[in-house]
Design a protein around this motif. Sequence first.
Motif, PDB file in Angstrom:
ATOM      1  N   MET A 394      31.402  -3.790 -12.899  1.00 46.38           N
ATOM      2  CA  MET A 394      30.680  -2.461 -13.212  1.00 46.38           C
ATOM      3  C   MET A 394      31.283  -1.238 -12.425  1.00 46.38           C
ATOM      4  N   VAL A 395      31.585  -1.317 -11.297  1.00 45.01           N
ATOM      5  CA  VAL A 395      32.133  -0.003 -10.487  1.00 45.01           C
ATOM      6  C   VAL A 395      33.352   0.387 -11.144  1.00 45.01           C
ATOM      7  N   ALA A 396      34.245  -0.576 -11.551  1.00 40.34           N
ATOM      8  CA  ALA A 396      35.503  -0.025 -12.229  1.00 40.34           C
ATOM      9  C   ALA A 396      35.141   0.409 -13.585  1.00 40.34           C
ATOM     10  N   TYR A 397      34.002  -0.146 -14.129  1.00 39.69           N
ATOM     11  CA  TYR A 397      33.530   0.406 -15.655  1.00 39.69           C
ATOM     12  C   TYR A 397      33.444   1.736 -15.369  1.00 39.69           C
ATOM     13  N   LEU A 398      32.394   1.965 -14.515  1.00 41.44           N
ATOM     14  CA  LEU A 398      31.970   3.469 -14.402  1.00 41.44           C
ATOM     15  C   LEU A 398      32.940   4.497 -13.847  1.00 41.44           C
ATOM     16  N   LEU A 399      34.021   4.035 -12.869  1.00 43.47           N
ATOM     17  CA  LEU A 399      35.138   4.896 -12.871  1.00 43.47           C
ATOM     18  C   LEU A 399      35.850   5.353 -13.923  1.00 43.47           C
ATOM     19  N   VAL A 400      36.185   4.296 -14.949  1.00 38.93           N
ATOM     20  CA  VAL A 400      37.080   4.473 -15.925  1.00 38.93           C
ATOM     21  C   VAL A 400      36.548   5.418 -16.838  1.00 38.93           C
ATOM     22  N   PHE A 401      35.039   5.253 -16.913  1.00 37.78           N
ATOM     23  CA  PHE A 401      34.424   5.861 -18.136  1.00 37.78           C
ATOM     24  C   PHE A 401      34.279   7.466 -17.492  1.00 37.78           C
ATOM     25  N   GLY A 402      33.802   7.608 -16.196  1.00 37.66           N
ATOM     26  CA  GLY A 402      33.824   8.931 -15.796  1.00 37.66           C
ATOM     27  C   GLY A 402      34.990   9.771 -15.946  1.00 37.66           C
ATOM     28  N   LEU A 403      36.265   9.155 -15.593  1.00 35.37           N
ATOM     29  CA  LEU A 403      37.609   9.922 -15.312  1.00 35.37           C
ATOM     30  C   LEU A 403      37.860  10.263 -16.993  1.00 35.37           C
ATOM     31  N   SER A 404      37.625   9.181 -18.128  1.00 37.19           N
ATOM     32  CA  SER A 404      38.052   9.562 -19.294  1.00 37.19           C
ATOM     33  C   SER A 404      37.080  10.292 -19.989  1.00 37.19           C
ATOM     34  N   VAL A 405      35.877  10.544 -19.722  1.00 37.00           N
ATOM     35  CA  VAL A 405      35.084  11.665 -19.973  1.00 37.00           C
ATOM     36  C   VAL A 405      35.678  12.872 -19.572  1.00 37.00           C
ATOM     37  N   GLY A 443      40.121  12.500 -35.450  1.00 35.35           N
ATOM     38  CA  GLY A 443      41.280  13.254 -35.696  1.00 35.35           C
ATOM     39  C   GLY A 443      41.473  14.657 -35.178  1.00 35.35           C
ATOM     40  N   GLY A 444      40.454  15.070 -34.571  1.00 34.01           N
ATOM     41  CA  GLY A 444      40.428  16.565 -33.951  1.00 34.01           C
ATOM     42  C   GLY A 444      40.594  16.564 -32.549  1.00 34.01           C
ATOM     43  N   PHE A 445      40.958  15.419 -31.980  1.00 39.48           N
ATOM     44  CA  PHE A 445      41.183  15.342 -30.643  1.00 39.48           C
ATOM     45  C   PHE A 445      42.671  15.517 -30.427  1.00 39.48           C
ATOM     46  N   SER A 446      43.247  16.145 -29.293  1.00 34.64           N
ATOM     47  CA  SER A 446      44.709  16.440 -29.223  1.00 34.64           C
ATOM     48  C   SER A 446      45.361  15.101 -28.744  1.00 34.64           C
ATOM     49  N   PRO A 447      46.609  15.262 -28.662  1.00 31.44           N
ATOM     50  CA  PRO A 447      47.499  13.684 -28.682  1.00 31.44           C
ATOM     51  C   PRO A 447      47.024  13.155 -27.221  1.00 31.44           C
ATOM     52  N   PHE A 448      46.924  14.171 -26.061  1.00 27.14           N
ATOM     53  CA  PHE A 448      46.618  13.777 -24.803  1.00 27.14           C
ATOM     54  C   PHE A 448      45.400  12.728 -24.786  1.00 27.14           C
ATOM     55  N   SER A 449      44.432  13.331 -25.472  1.00 26.34           N
ATOM     56  CA  SER A 449      42.998  12.690 -25.819  1.00 26.34           C
ATOM     57  C   SER A 449      42.859  11.500 -26.175  1.00 26.34           C
ATOM     58  N   LYS A 450      43.908  11.612 -27.352  1.00 25.59           N
ATOM     59  CA  LYS A 450      43.896  10.218 -28.136  1.00 25.59           C
ATOM     60  C   LYS A 450      44.493   9.057 -27.430  1.00 25.59           C
ATOM     61  N   TYR A 451      45.619   9.264 -26.298  1.00 27.20           N
ATOM     62  CA  TYR A 451      46.310   8.374 -25.712  1.00 27.20           C
ATOM     63  C   TYR A 451      45.175   8.013 -24.588  1.00 27.20           C
ATOM     64  N   VAL A 452      44.237   8.810 -24.077  1.00 24.35           N
ATOM     65  CA  VAL A 452      43.084   8.347 -23.088  1.00 24.35           C
ATOM     66  C   VAL A 452      42.366   7.645 -24.053  1.00 24.35           C
TER      67      VAL A 452
END
Length: 479
Positions: A394-405, A443-452
Amino acid sequence: MNISIITYFLGWVLGIEGALMILPCVVAVIYQETSGFYIAGVALFGLIAGWLLAHRRPANTIFYAKEGFVSVALSWIVLSFVGAMPFYISGEIPMLEDAFFEVISGFTTTGASILSDVEALSKCMLMWRSFTHWIGGMGVLVFILAVLPMAGGYNMHIMRAESPGPSVGKLVPKVRATAKILYMIYFFMTVAMFFILLACRMPWFDALCISVGTAGTGGFGVVNASCGDYTVAQQAVTTIFMILFGVNFNAYYLLLIRKPKDAFGSEEVRSYLAIILASILLITWNIHRSFGSVFEAFHHAAFQVASIITTSGFSTVDFDVWPAFSRTILVTLMFVGACAGSTGGGMKVSRVVIAAKTVKKEISSLIHPRSVKVLKFEGKTIEHTVLRSINTYMVAYLLVFGLSVLLVSLDNFDPTSNFTAVAATLNNIGPGLAEVGPTCNFGGFSPFSKYVLMFDMLAGRLELFPMLVLFSPRTWMKE
């Protein structure tokens, strides 16, 4: 680190992927499409590369948790990269990151797409695109374990790294036999759905693609309307099978050995079905005025609830225009997900139920400090190691989720689009809301966001830790 066994597994992954590409090649022959040559070329490469890496079995075939996690993570990355090549070299998806995104979405059974016109793809490419759901649904390494005898019980580390849920156990004493049973159930359920859809007069190509996509709880459609253009009967069949593929496969094994009480008495399965029923009724009540009848509202509510909680991602209507109450329920279901041991994504019902019980126990302890209560799930005491693993997840999930957003927000989309884009990819759903809703795409996301988002799809499918292990320096240190 046992590099030889990891390389050996990668060879098997490439070889099996090459062999599985025969199906889209057959479709290319049926429809006389030249795109099939690109698939055939990549298939040949996979077979040759696989043979070179795996033709000689390593002397040491015993591996531990670290090798298991690394083998799974690298296998899925290699599987996705090679699987993207037919789209890229054929020019049907001209940008490499887009081809990679589409195939990772397929193998992780996410169903998020960068395509604005699905029907522009050739039939064989559509078949390969949908078939990746079926391959990734149960797990390609689980399939390898079913056909490849390994030494000792250490291959359980592969099962734990690739199978979804807080814990993975054996159905029978041998892991290889467990893997065979899982794939037999998976295969026969897929075939059953295919023939039922044919009986409902769905075209054979659509029936095949929808069946493999539903089995893997993926969501790639073969027409731009997803499942919106199919008949009510065909949509109803898809709804039922989405729910069935979201059930823990242990329940089906118990039915096979004639233990129906144990199968239907599962606390996780009962909670899963209760969540589905409650969500359908609430959404039906909320949207019934927008449809011609309560039945129609119930039908679409059932389809979308089944699609979202099982992380299938199919759609019959644009649920992004539904009232905020209904959309909030669907977003909540994105996080809940299906049962552990199913082909669905999300956090899993078992984790949610156990977390709720933990909160209830803590509240009770505050009120009655001297009371001693034991947490139980499925009639068994929950071990401390299981609770620790759930809390850590749960902690790892929230960290990955928050950083990704945070990272995806660099593209300056609105918060709803950013939040649901990450929710849809990390939970392997497919569509989100707003700019990534059921009538839109990624498709509208940048290449960087797509890799995230690609990382999120892989991390979500592999329960986070196999992907996170790759970034730990200690993983690659000699011991």
